[in-house]
Write a protein that holds these residues in place. Structure first.
Motif, short mmCIF file in Angstrom:
data_model
loop_
_atom_site.label_atom_id
_atom_site.label_comp_id
_atom_site.label_asym_id
_atom_site.label_seq_id
_atom_site.Cartn_x
_atom_site.Cartn_y
_atom_site.Cartn_z
N LEU A 81 -2.70 -2.63 -1.34
CA LEU A 81 -2.66 -0.69 -1.06
C LEU A 81 -3.33 -0.33 0.44
CD1 LEU A 81 -3.69 1.29 -4.25
CD2 LEU A 81 -1.43 1.00 -3.22
N SER B 185 -6.79 -3.44 -0.59
CA SER B 185 -6.75 -2.34 0.44
C SER B 185 -6.54 -2.63 1.79
CB SER B 185 -7.63 -1.66 0.44
OG SER B 185 -7.54 -0.01 0.86
N VAL C 144 -6.83 -5.32 -6.63
CA VAL C 144 -6.19 -3.86 -5.45
C VAL C 144 -7.03 -4.36 -3.99
CG1 VAL C 144 -6.08 -1.62 -4.69
CG2 VAL C 144 -6.07 -2.69 -7.36
N HIS D 177 -3.23 3.02 2.73
CA HIS D 177 -4.20 5.11 2.70
C HIS D 177 -4.20 5.05 1.24
CE1 HIS D 177 -4.35 4.98 7.45
NE2 HIS D 177 -4.91 4.35 7.33
N THR D 178 -3.19 4.97 0.33
CA THR D 178 -3.08 5.97 -0.83
C THR D 178 -2.33 6.42 -0.76
OG1 THR D 178 -5.65 6.39 -0.92
CG2 THR D 178 -5.80 4.41 -2.04
N SER D 179 -1.64 7.25 0.41
CA SER D 179 -1.08 8.38 0.49
C SER D 179 0.11 7.77 -0.44
CB SER D 179 -0.66 8.74 2.05
OG SER D 179 0.05 7.87 2.03
N THR E 85 0.14 7.81 -3.43
CA THR E 85 0.27 6.25 -4.28
C THR E 85 -0.27 6.94 -5.38
OG1 THR E 85 -0.63 5.05 -2.82
CG2 THR E 85 -1.07 4.66 -4.92
#
Length: 169
Positions: free
Chosen positions: A24, A43, A41, A26-28, A30
């Motif tokens: 993942l 990042s 996970v 910036h998790t926009s 998501t």
């Protein structure tokens, strides 16, 4: 991980140990269901180094597209002016061939550095990435690996015009 090298180290370990993981940024955009069971996970949010090197821009996978595009526009570099509001990371943008208005990230790609499942780091040139509208060889499953870094074009343009376009986007 905090850098491309640390990302390489972490993903190499996960591949070697056959540990399931999800990458993942910036998790926009998501959404993870409560019923989802992801063992690890990773990042890329701290893998955000980038630098202009002549007519190229080196980017780690976690560089925010908005941050990169705004900096390139301020430096008068063509091709980023419509990407100044594109959420997410460079790695995700390559994976999805993200675009805004007249720009898609694929028009800027020179090469992409990928760690494949077999543990080899491979450099893919733009024409090997099967870019299509909002798709790529990564998204279509033709290349299975983790994007570590990207080399993008850095062609000089009219700074004032680029800033005006970016402001009106």
């Amino acid at each position: 991980p905090n850098s491309r090298d640390q990302l390489l180290e972490v993903i190499s370990y996960l591949y070697r140990e056959d540990i399931e993981f999800v990458i993942l940024g910036h998790t926009s955009n998501t959404y993870i269901l409560n019923s989802c069971n992801i063992p690890v996970v990773v990042s890329t949010v701290k893998c955000r180094g980038f630098k202009v090197m002549g007519d190229r821009v080196y980017c780690e996978a976690g560089v925010g597209v908005i941050r990169l595009a705004n900096q390139m526009v301020r430096n008068g570099i063509n091709g980023y002016e419509y990407l100044t509001d594109l959420p997410g990371t460079v790695g995700a943008a390559i994976y999805n061939n993200s675009s805004c208005k007249l720009n898609s990230i694929s028009s800027l790609v020179i090469s992409v550095e990928v760690l494949n499942k077999d543990g080899n780091v491979v450099i893919y040139k733009r024409d090997e990435l099967s870019f299509k509208y909002r798709s790529s060889a990564f998204k279509e499953g033709l290349i299975d690996g983790v994007i570590l870094s990207v080399i993008l074009k850095a062609d000089i343009g009219d700074r004032e015009l680029l800033m005006q376009i970016a402001e009106n986007t």
